[in-house]
Design a protein around this motif. Structure first.
Motif, PDB file in Angstrom:
ATOM      1  N   GLU A   8     -15.513  11.894  -3.557  1.00  0.00           N
ATOM      2  CA  GLU A   8     -16.672  13.147  -4.043  1.00  0.00           C
ATOM      3  C   GLU A   8     -16.678  13.968  -2.862  1.00  0.00           C
ATOM      4  OE1 GLU A   8     -17.336  13.696  -6.989  1.00  0.00           O
ATOM      5  OE2 GLU A   8     -16.297  11.853  -7.444  1.00  0.00           O
ATOM      6  N   LYS A   9     -16.915  13.594  -1.656  1.00  0.00           N
ATOM      7  CA  LYS A   9     -16.889  14.292  -0.401  1.00  0.00           C
ATOM      8  C   LYS A   9     -15.771  15.127  -0.135  1.00  0.00           C
ATOM      9  CE  LYS A   9     -18.195  14.390   4.463  1.00  0.00           C
ATOM     10  NZ  LYS A   9     -18.602  13.404   5.604  1.00  0.00           N
ATOM     11  N   ARG A  10     -14.530  14.643  -0.190  1.00  0.00           N
ATOM     12  CA  ARG A  10     -13.225  15.261  -0.160  1.00  0.00           C
ATOM     13  C   ARG A  10     -13.268  16.338  -1.159  1.00  0.00           C
ATOM     14  NH1 ARG A  10      -9.508  13.735   3.376  1.00  0.00           N
ATOM     15  NH2 ARG A  10      -7.833  14.429   1.989  1.00  0.00           N
ATOM     16  N   LYS A  11     -13.597  15.952  -2.484  1.00  0.00           N
ATOM     17  CA  LYS A  11     -13.380  17.011  -3.692  1.00  0.00           C
ATOM     18  C   LYS A  11     -14.171  18.169  -3.318  1.00  0.00           C
ATOM     19  CE  LYS A  11     -13.673  14.479  -7.322  1.00  0.00           C
ATOM     20  NZ  LYS A  11     -13.612  13.911  -8.618  1.00  0.00           N
ATOM     21  N   ASN A  56      -7.554  17.284  -0.686  1.00  0.00           N
ATOM     22  CA  ASN A  56      -6.819  16.200  -1.709  1.00  0.00           C
ATOM     23  C   ASN A  56      -7.284  15.026  -1.854  1.00  0.00           C
ATOM     24  OD1 ASN A  56      -4.634  15.495  -3.205  1.00  0.00           O
ATOM     25  ND2 ASN A  56      -3.156  15.868  -1.532  1.00  0.00           N
ATOM     26  N   ILE A  57      -7.336  14.437  -2.991  1.00  0.00           N
ATOM     27  CA  ILE A  57      -7.376  12.939  -3.047  1.00  0.00           C
ATOM     28  C   ILE A  57      -6.171  12.299  -3.833  1.00  0.00           C
ATOM     29  CG2 ILE A  57      -9.916  13.117  -3.083  1.00  0.00           C
ATOM     30  CD1 ILE A  57      -9.836  12.534  -6.171  1.00  0.00           C
ATOM     31  N   THR A  58      -5.110  13.281  -4.180  1.00  0.00           N
ATOM     32  CA  THR A  58      -4.081  12.831  -4.474  1.00  0.00           C
ATOM     33  C   THR A  58      -3.401  11.539  -3.987  1.00  0.00           C
ATOM     34  OG1 THR A  58      -3.612  14.986  -5.340  1.00  0.00           O
ATOM     35  CG2 THR A  58      -1.638  13.269  -5.538  1.00  0.00           C
ATOM     36  N   ASN A  59      -2.805  10.582  -4.908  1.00  0.00           N
ATOM     37  CA  ASN A  59      -2.241   9.257  -4.352  1.00  0.00           C
ATOM     38  C   ASN A  59      -3.446   8.595  -3.466  1.00  0.00           C
ATOM     39  OD1 ASN A  59      -0.100  10.255  -5.794  1.00  0.00           O
ATOM     40  ND2 ASN A  59       1.278  10.123  -4.345  1.00  0.00           N
ATOM     41  N   ASN A  60      -4.497   8.646  -3.790  1.00  0.00           N
ATOM     42  CA  ASN A  60      -5.706   7.693  -3.213  1.00  0.00           C
ATOM     43  C   ASN A  60      -6.015   8.336  -1.629  1.00  0.00           C
ATOM     44  OD1 ASN A  60      -5.698   6.193  -5.727  1.00  0.00           O
ATOM     45  ND2 ASN A  60      -4.004   4.983  -5.262  1.00  0.00           N
ATOM     46  N   SER A  61      -5.753   9.565  -1.606  1.00  0.00           N
ATOM     47  CA  SER A  61      -5.934  10.135  -0.109  1.00  0.00           C
ATOM     48  C   SER A  61      -7.533   9.837   0.070  1.00  0.00           C
ATOM     49  CB  SER A  61      -5.408  11.456  -0.102  1.00  0.00           C
ATOM     50  OG  SER A  61      -4.347  11.582   0.245  1.00  0.00           O
ATOM     51  N   GLY A  62      -7.818   9.245   1.068  1.00  0.00           N
ATOM     52  CA  GLY A  62      -9.419   9.028   1.482  1.00  0.00           C
ATOM     53  C   GLY A  62      -9.512   7.988   2.558  1.00  0.00           C
ATOM     54  N   GLY A  78      -9.025 -10.815   6.886  1.00  0.00           N
ATOM     55  CA  GLY A  78     -10.249 -10.088   7.288  1.00  0.00           C
ATOM     56  C   GLY A  78     -10.457  -8.739   6.806  1.00  0.00           C
ATOM     57  N   PRO A  79     -11.394  -8.148   7.172  1.00  0.00           N
ATOM     58  CA  PRO A  79     -11.892  -6.874   6.413  1.00  0.00           C
ATOM     59  C   PRO A  79     -11.484  -5.755   7.388  1.00  0.00           C
ATOM     60  CG  PRO A  79     -13.764  -7.512   7.931  1.00  0.00           C
ATOM     61  CD  PRO A  79     -12.621  -8.813   7.826  1.00  0.00           C
ATOM     62  N   THR A  80     -11.024  -4.422   6.776  1.00  0.00           N
ATOM     63  CA  THR A  80     -10.665  -3.241   7.550  1.00  0.00           C
ATOM     64  C   THR A  80     -11.216  -2.164   7.233  1.00  0.00           C
ATOM     65  OG1 THR A  80      -8.854  -2.693   6.053  1.00  0.00           O
ATOM     66  CG2 THR A  80      -8.054  -4.420   7.448  1.00  0.00           C
ATOM     67  N   TRP A  81     -11.132  -1.221   8.079  1.00  0.00           N
ATOM     68  CA  TRP A  81     -11.603   0.325   7.800  1.00  0.00           C
ATOM     69  C   TRP A  81     -10.305   1.266   7.791  1.00  0.00           C
ATOM     70  CZ3 TRP A  81     -10.874   4.401  10.658  1.00  0.00           C
ATOM     71  CH2 TRP A  81     -11.307   5.617  10.138  1.00  0.00           C
ATOM     72  N   GLY A  82     -10.190   2.096   7.001  1.00  0.00           N
ATOM     73  CA  GLY A  82      -8.955   2.800   7.278  1.00  0.00           C
ATOM     74  C   GLY A  82      -9.102   3.929   6.358  1.00  0.00           C
ATOM     75  N   ILE A  83      -7.992   4.834   6.793  1.00  0.00           N
ATOM     76  CA  ILE A  83      -7.722   6.186   6.438  1.00  0.00           C
ATOM     77  C   ILE A  83      -6.179   6.066   5.468  1.00  0.00           C
ATOM     78  CG2 ILE A  83      -9.232   7.534   7.672  1.00  0.00           C
ATOM     79  CD1 ILE A  83      -6.776   8.615   8.963  1.00  0.00           C
ATOM     80  N   GLN A  84      -5.986   6.642   4.446  1.00  0.00           N
ATOM     81  CA  GLN A  84      -4.587   7.075   3.920  1.00  0.00           C
ATOM     82  C   GLN A  84      -4.783   8.559   3.388  1.00  0.00           C
ATOM     83  OE1 GLN A  84      -3.714   3.747   1.231  1.00  0.00           O
ATOM     84  NE2 GLN A  84      -4.554   5.088  -0.494  1.00  0.00           N
ATOM     85  N   ARG A  85      -3.652   9.051   3.689  1.00  0.00           N
ATOM     86  CA  ARG A  85      -3.331  10.595   3.208  1.00  0.00           C
ATOM     87  C   ARG A  85      -2.072  10.693   2.545  1.00  0.00           C
ATOM     88  NH1 ARG A  85      -8.142  10.035   4.591  1.00  0.00           N
ATOM     89  NH2 ARG A  85      -9.316  11.172   5.808  1.00  0.00           N
ATOM     90  N   LYS A  86      -1.864  11.867   1.756  1.00  0.00           N
ATOM     91  CA  LYS A  86      -0.802  12.210   1.567  1.00  0.00           C
ATOM     92  C   LYS A  86      -0.542  13.820   1.925  1.00  0.00           C
ATOM     93  CE  LYS A  86       1.598  14.015  -2.653  1.00  0.00           C
ATOM     94  NZ  LYS A  86       1.606  14.456  -4.219  1.00  0.00           N
TER      95      LYS A  86
END
Length: 179
Positions: free
Chosen positions: A90-93, A98-104, A133-141
Motif C-alpha cells: 500500500e505504501k509503495r502504491k 511498482n508492485i508488479t511481480n511482487n515488488s516489495g 529461519g526467518p528473513t527480512w528482505g526486498i525484491q524488485r522488478k
C-alpha cells in the motif's frame, strides 16, 4: 523443530484464507545462483516461493577443511522454499511505486536444503543439510523483466550426520529475469 513446522503451517493457512489478491504468480530464471523459481500467491500480501538449482554457498562452521580460516566455497544443488509476507504494498502504491511481480519488502519463513557439494574447498555434508529461519528482505522488478532479491536472517542448520548449529546471519542475493 515440530513447533516451527506447526507455526509455519498456521501462518500459511491464515494467509490462504485472504480474499483480495495483490500478489501474482511469477516464474523466474536466476543467473547469480543458476536456477529456476516459481512464486505463487497464498493471500493478498503473501506468496510461496519454490526454487531449485545449483548455487554458491559459504560453509557452516563444521564443514571447513582442516579448520581453515580462509575463503570457504561450495557449489551445491539446492531446494529453497520461502513463504513471504509483504508489508509495504500500500505504501509503495501510494508513492506511485511498482508492485508488479511482487515488488516489495517482506518477512519470511525460509527452508533451504542443500545436497552434497559438487566442487569447492568445503567438506560440505555427506548428502544433505537443511537450514531454517526467518528473513527480512526486498525484491524488485526493474525494467521489462529484470529481478532482484536480497534477504537476510539467522538460521538453524542441521545435516543427516546430526551435526547442527546456529548461524547468526545468512545472506541471499538473487539476480535474474521474470518470465
Amino acid at each position: 523443530m515440530k513447533k516451527i513446522a506447526v507455526l509455519f503451517l498456521i501462518f500459511s493457512t491464515i494467509t490462504l484464507l485472504s480474499q483480495e489478491e495483490q500478489t501474482e504468480s511469477v516464474w523466474r530464471l536466476n543467473f547469480l545462483n543458476p536456477g529456476v523459481e516459481y512464486e505463487m500467491p497464498t493471500g493478498n500480501t503473501s506468496t510461496l516461493s519454490i526454487g531449485t538449482g545449483i548455487g554458491y554457498s559459504g560453509s557452516y562452521p563444521h564443514t571447513s577443511v582442516g579448520g581453515s580460516s580462509g575463503l570457504i566455497t561450495s557449489f551445491n544443488p539446492f531446494l529453497d522454499i520461502q513463504h513471504k509476507w509483504f508489508y509495504n504494498f500500500e505504501k509503495r502504491k501510494s508513492k506511485g511505486l511498482n508492485i508488479t511481480n511482487n515488488s516489495g519488502n517482506f518477512i519470511s519463513a525460509r527452508v533451504l536444503t542443500r545436497g552434497e557439494s559438487l566442487f569447492g574447498n568445503s567438506n560440505g555434508t555427506d548428502g544433505l543439510d537443511v537450514a531454517i529461519g526467518p528473513t527480512w528482505g526486498i525484491q524488485r522488478k526493474y525494467g521489462k523483466n529484470f529481478h532482484l532479491l536480497f534477504d537476510m536472517g539467522p538460521i538453524y542448520y542441521f545435516d543427516i550426520n546430526e551435526r547442527h548449529g546456529f548461524f547468526p546471519l545468512m545472506l541471499q542475493l538473487n539476480l535474474g529475469f521474470d518470465l
